[in-house]
Write a protein that holds these residues in place. Structure first.
Motif, PDB file in Angstrom:
ATOM      1  N   LEU A   1    -104.178  23.386  42.876  1.00  0.00           N
ATOM      2  CA  LEU A   1    -103.311  22.080  42.910  1.00  0.00           C
ATOM      3  C   LEU A   1    -103.049  21.721  41.449  1.00  0.00           C
ATOM      4  N   LEU A   2    -104.113  21.813  40.519  1.00  0.00           N
ATOM      5  CA  LEU A   2    -103.964  21.590  39.157  1.00  0.00           C
ATOM      6  C   LEU A   2    -102.829  22.321  38.235  1.00  0.00           C
ATOM      7  N   ALA A   3    -102.671  23.622  38.672  1.00  0.00           N
ATOM      8  CA  ALA A   3    -101.790  24.426  37.852  1.00  0.00           C
ATOM      9  C   ALA A   3    -100.258  24.389  38.343  1.00  0.00           C
ATOM     10  N   THR A   4    -100.341  24.218  39.604  1.00  0.00           N
ATOM     11  CA  THR A   4     -99.001  24.351  40.507  1.00  0.00           C
ATOM     12  C   THR A   4     -97.903  23.538  39.550  1.00  0.00           C
ATOM     13  N   PRO A   5     -97.909  22.386  38.994  1.00  0.00           N
ATOM     14  CA  PRO A   5     -96.794  21.679  38.438  1.00  0.00           C
ATOM     15  C   PRO A   5     -96.251  22.827  37.224  1.00  0.00           C
ATOM     16  N   ALA A   6     -97.076  23.480  36.775  1.00  0.00           N
ATOM     17  CA  ALA A   6     -96.613  24.235  35.554  1.00  0.00           C
ATOM     18  C   ALA A   6     -95.669  25.334  35.939  1.00  0.00           C
ATOM     19  N   PHE A   7     -95.391  25.598  37.042  1.00  0.00           N
ATOM     20  CA  PHE A   7     -94.285  26.444  37.627  1.00  0.00           C
ATOM     21  C   PHE A   7     -92.910  25.626  37.169  1.00  0.00           C
ATOM     22  N   VAL A   8     -92.951  24.294  37.371  1.00  0.00           N
ATOM     23  CA  VAL A   8     -91.871  23.639  37.007  1.00  0.00           C
ATOM     24  C   VAL A   8     -91.476  23.526  35.560  1.00  0.00           C
ATOM     25  N   VAL A   9     -92.738  23.161  34.943  1.00  0.00           N
ATOM     26  CA  VAL A   9     -92.764  23.027  33.484  1.00  0.00           C
ATOM     27  C   VAL A   9     -92.125  24.443  32.791  1.00  0.00           C
ATOM     28  N   PHE A  10     -92.577  25.489  33.070  1.00  0.00           N
ATOM     29  CA  PHE A  10     -92.051  26.851  32.676  1.00  0.00           C
ATOM     30  C   PHE A  10     -90.651  27.097  32.937  1.00  0.00           C
ATOM     31  N   GLY A  11     -90.411  26.821  34.071  1.00  0.00           N
ATOM     32  CA  GLY A  11     -88.879  26.830  34.671  1.00  0.00           C
ATOM     33  C   GLY A  11     -88.096  25.973  33.809  1.00  0.00           C
ATOM     34  N   TRP A  12     -88.351  24.787  33.683  1.00  0.00           N
ATOM     35  CA  TRP A  12     -87.454  23.938  32.590  1.00  0.00           C
ATOM     36  C   TRP A  12     -87.520  24.359  31.122  1.00  0.00           C
ATOM     37  N   LEU A  13     -88.703  24.824  30.669  1.00  0.00           N
ATOM     38  CA  LEU A  13     -88.597  25.360  29.377  1.00  0.00           C
ATOM     39  C   LEU A  13     -87.880  26.482  29.197  1.00  0.00           C
ATOM     40  N   SER A  14     -87.737  27.308  30.317  1.00  0.00           N
ATOM     41  CA  SER A  14     -86.943  28.450  30.157  1.00  0.00           C
ATOM     42  C   SER A  14     -85.542  28.322  29.999  1.00  0.00           C
ATOM     43  N   ASP A  15     -85.035  27.215  30.638  1.00  0.00           N
ATOM     44  CA  ASP A  15     -83.602  26.787  30.123  1.00  0.00           C
ATOM     45  C   ASP A  15     -83.364  26.409  28.682  1.00  0.00           C
ATOM     46  N   ARG A  16     -84.451  26.059  28.045  1.00  0.00           N
ATOM     47  CA  ARG A  16     -84.292  25.876  26.648  1.00  0.00           C
ATOM     48  C   ARG A  16     -84.467  26.857  25.515  1.00  0.00           C
ATOM     49  N   ILE A  17     -85.522  27.532  25.984  1.00  0.00           N
ATOM     50  CA  ILE A  17     -85.909  28.803  25.021  1.00  0.00           C
ATOM     51  C   ILE A  17     -85.751  30.155  25.570  1.00  0.00           C
ATOM     52  N   GLY A  18     -85.309  30.214  26.658  1.00  0.00           N
ATOM     53  CA  GLY A  18     -85.142  31.488  27.233  1.00  0.00           C
ATOM     54  C   GLY A  18     -85.833  31.877  28.417  1.00  0.00           C
ATOM     55  N   ARG A  19     -85.769  32.913  29.275  1.00  0.00           N
ATOM     56  CA  ARG A  19     -86.759  33.324  30.213  1.00  0.00           C
ATOM     57  C   ARG A  19     -87.602  34.503  29.588  1.00  0.00           C
ATOM     58  N   LYS A  20     -87.244  35.136  28.854  1.00  0.00           N
ATOM     59  CA  LYS A  20     -87.912  36.286  28.299  1.00  0.00           C
ATOM     60  C   LYS A  20     -89.250  36.081  27.563  1.00  0.00           C
ATOM     61  N   PRO A  21     -89.141  35.330  26.574  1.00  0.00           N
ATOM     62  CA  PRO A  21     -90.377  35.001  25.800  1.00  0.00           C
ATOM     63  C   PRO A  21     -91.526  34.475  26.644  1.00  0.00           C
ATOM     64  N   ILE A  22     -91.181  33.765  27.748  1.00  0.00           N
ATOM     65  CA  ILE A  22     -92.296  33.163  28.602  1.00  0.00           C
ATOM     66  C   ILE A  22     -93.180  34.100  29.389  1.00  0.00           C
ATOM     67  N   ILE A  23     -92.107  34.811  30.060  1.00  0.00           N
ATOM     68  CA  ILE A  23     -92.569  36.067  30.887  1.00  0.00           C
ATOM     69  C   ILE A  23     -93.388  37.070  30.005  1.00  0.00           C
ATOM     70  N   MET A  24     -92.769  37.197  29.026  1.00  0.00           N
ATOM     71  CA  MET A  24     -93.523  38.475  28.142  1.00  0.00           C
ATOM     72  C   MET A  24     -95.075  37.828  27.452  1.00  0.00           C
ATOM     73  N   ALA A  25     -94.977  36.560  27.300  1.00  0.00           N
ATOM     74  CA  ALA A  25     -96.191  35.934  26.644  1.00  0.00           C
ATOM     75  C   ALA A  25     -97.092  35.799  27.806  1.00  0.00           C
ATOM     76  N   GLY A  26     -96.836  35.701  29.260  1.00  0.00           N
ATOM     77  CA  GLY A  26     -97.586  35.617  30.226  1.00  0.00           C
ATOM     78  C   GLY A  26     -98.037  36.916  30.396  1.00  0.00           C
ATOM     79  N   CYS A  27     -97.631  38.046  30.397  1.00  0.00           N
ATOM     80  CA  CYS A  27     -98.002  39.335  30.643  1.00  0.00           C
ATOM     81  C   CYS A  27     -98.991  39.887  29.509  1.00  0.00           C
ATOM     82  N   LEU A  28     -98.540  39.417  28.324  1.00  0.00           N
ATOM     83  CA  LEU A  28     -99.400  39.891  27.277  1.00  0.00           C
ATOM     84  C   LEU A  28    -100.805  39.310  27.227  1.00  0.00           C
TER      85      LEU A  28
END
Length: 560
Positions: free
Chosen positions: A302-329
């Motif tokens: 419940l606490l973390a689910t809004p972050a899906f939308v936050v990171f989706g929105w952020l990926s429109d601004r800085i790109g998809r790749k850096p966010i996904i790679m940061a999560g894996c690392l």
């Protein structure tokens, strides 16, 4: 496959290449996402009830093998997802996204409802788990065709510059479906009581899916076909052989492989570690009761689910790749300390006992078996090493191995040593008596050393556990929030449904779906409750390296 509006090329020419979503289309996107929530609810009920499923359908084998079998049946639904992706992806690329939704939804809902009606092992024997696996396979086929269609449909309605934001709502549906399943399971558990829930109440969440099926089908009936597919159909550009174009031509197949190993593989293991392996780890390894585990996971979700939308929105601004790679690392670097902290806060008595009185199995390696029996024939009661490890596996006690070639086995618990009886040559009755006496002595030694049978609810540091689970789910939102937009943008419209569905479902169906099964088999083989974490750590690490080198950035691409 009817229902696609007939539009001429002249009509299509009047459609802007990537229009801004109207109010009605936003409602359609919301309806599509809501329908997907229900489909995930159906699929994940099984995972939440794996421990109970073990007792109901796999009681013909030893407890450790039964639990791994239950996880394997859970994974069976994932195993066939790529085949569902191929089959329904082809239909979606040739006949439209909407009609494919309706078929997958019907298969999923009916299969889930029937799980609630299945007789158990005690009633019909081995036919029970076989029928259960068959229904899981049908669910997996349906879900294999669901995700690609939903993500493609929403992305093709989204305006340029907002695809990450729009598709992030589809990304929330898996977690929201899990959350909905958790709420239903918690409600039924408290409503009928734990004993009744284990006996028959577990069926209620599956049967409720019939209501959700009706609601979901109604939602899907209201959908209109996506403008990109409508335009493509009007212009006569629909692929006649989408699977051939997608996978038999190296140019597109290369992108499929890059998507799989450079993005989806890592996303999948992070998702299933953060939301399922953590749940199993709490309940099976740390001995936290099922109801408490469900509540703690639900709060973190419940606490973390809004972050899906936050990171989706952020990926429109800085790109998809850096966010996904940061999560894996981050996942690869921090899983071991996070799960260690989870142990310390969820069952502090067990954690303290492991530190002060570690358990060591002294045994001849040549006389030890892996504590996994696929056919249920091995009772692990002949070799002293097997007797010791079988007891510890059933008790959920972590241990390490010390090789003593030529010697009979013993268990050292702190400073106490419990010899294991030699049962070879004894009659079955005498063997059972000897093993029972050993187990009584070993349990007494564990109790003296401070090993609890179950986690004490009053001793659980619930804020800390929720905080750790929140971090694990936050990693999930980083890798999963932008992934739909990335996959849609990687492939052309006429083969998009097929192309994006296959790497997604191989990654999530095989690398992710088999994670709990493989990880717990690794734990059973070694006795180390943390050993299974090497699976997601290595997979996420490999994905980070491959993605950084090979994965292109896509967030500024047009998808027409």
């Amino acid at each position: 496959m009817s229902g696609i509006p007939e539009i001429t090329a002249d009509d299509a020419a009047g459609l802007p290449s990537q229009h801004k979503a109207t109010h009605n289309e936003k409602l359609v996107i919301l309806g599509s996402s809501l329908g997907t929530v229900f489909e995930w609810y159906d699929f994940y009920l099984y995972g939440l009830l794996a421990t109970i499923i073990t007792a109901q359908f796999f009681s013909g084998v030893n407890e450790t093998t039964g639990f791994i079998f239950a996880l394997a049946a859970f994974a069976a639904g994932f195993a066939v997802r790529p085949f569902g992706a191929l089959f329904f992806g082809r239909i979606g690329d040739m006949f439209g996204r909407k009609n494919t939704f309706l078929v997958t939804m019907g298969i999923m809902g009916l299969s889930t409802f029937l799980v609630g009606l299945l007789p158990n092992y005690a009633t019909i024997g081995v036919a029970a788990p076989l029928m259960l696996v068959a229904l899981r396979l049908l669910q997996g086929l349906a879900l294999g065709g669901e995700y690609g269609g939903a993500a493609t449909y929403v992305a093709e309605h989204a305006p340029d510059g907002k695809r990450g934001f729009y598709t992030s709502f589809i990304q929330t549906t898996a977690t929201l479906g899990l959350f909905a399943a958790l709420l239903v399971v918690i409600g039924v558990r408290y409503g009928v009581g734990e004993e009744a829930f284990k006996a028959w109440g577990w069926r209620i969440p599956f049967l409720i899916s019939a209501i959700l099926l009706g609601v979901s089908l109604w939602i899907r009936m209201q959908l209109e076909e996506s403008p990109a597919f409508t335009r493509m159909k009007a212009e006569g550009k629909i692929s006649k052989a989408p699977l051939t174009e997608a996978f038999a031509r190296w140019g597109n197949l290369k992108i499929v492989l890059i998507a799989l190993f450079g993005a989806v593989m890592g996303q999948a293991v992070v998702w299933y570690t953060g939301q399922f392996y953590a749940l199993f780890f709490l309940e099976k390894m740390l001995k936290v009761d099922g109801a408490t585990t469900n509540i703690l996971i639900a709060i973190a979700l419940l606490l973390a689910t809004p972050a899906f939308v936050v990171f989706g929105w952020l990926s429109d601004r800085i790109g998809r790749k850096p966010i996904i790679m940061a999560g894996c690392l981050l996942a690869a670097l921090t899983y071991f300390p996070l799960f260690d902290a989870l142990s310390r806060n969820a069952n502090p008595a067990l954690y303290a006992a492991v530190q002060s009185a570690p358990v060591v199995v002294n045994a001849d390696p040549a006389r030890c078996s892996v504590q996994f029996d696929p056919i249920g024939a091995n009772k692990f009661d002949l070799q002293t090493c097997d007797i010791a490890k079988s007891f510890l596996a059933k008790a959920g006690v972590s241990y390490r191995n010390a090789a003593t070639p030529g010697a009979e086995s013993s268990i050292r618990i702190g400073s106490a040593v419990v010899p294991v009886p030699v049962t070879a040559g004894l009659s079955p009755t005498a063997r059972a008596v000897a093993i029972a006496a050993f187990q009584t002595q070993a349990k007494a030694a564990l109790t003296t050393a401070g090993y609890p049978e179950k986690a004490d609810p009053a001793a659980i540091n619930k804020p800390a556990v929720v905080g750790i689970l929140f971090i694990l789910v936050l990693y999930v939102t980083m890798v999963y929030g932008p992934i739909a937009a990335l996959l849609v943008e990687l492939f052309p419209t006429n083969i998009r449904y097929s192309s994006m569905s296959l790497p997604y479902h191989i990654g999530n169906g095989w690398f992710g779906g088999f994670l709990p099964t493989v990880a717990f088999a690794m734990v059973a083989a070694t006795g180390d409750i943390y050993y299974g974490l090497w699976y997601p750590v290595l997979a996420a690490g490999i994905c980070f390296v491959a993605g950084m080198i090979l994965l292109p950035e896509t967030f500024r691409r047009s998808i027409d």
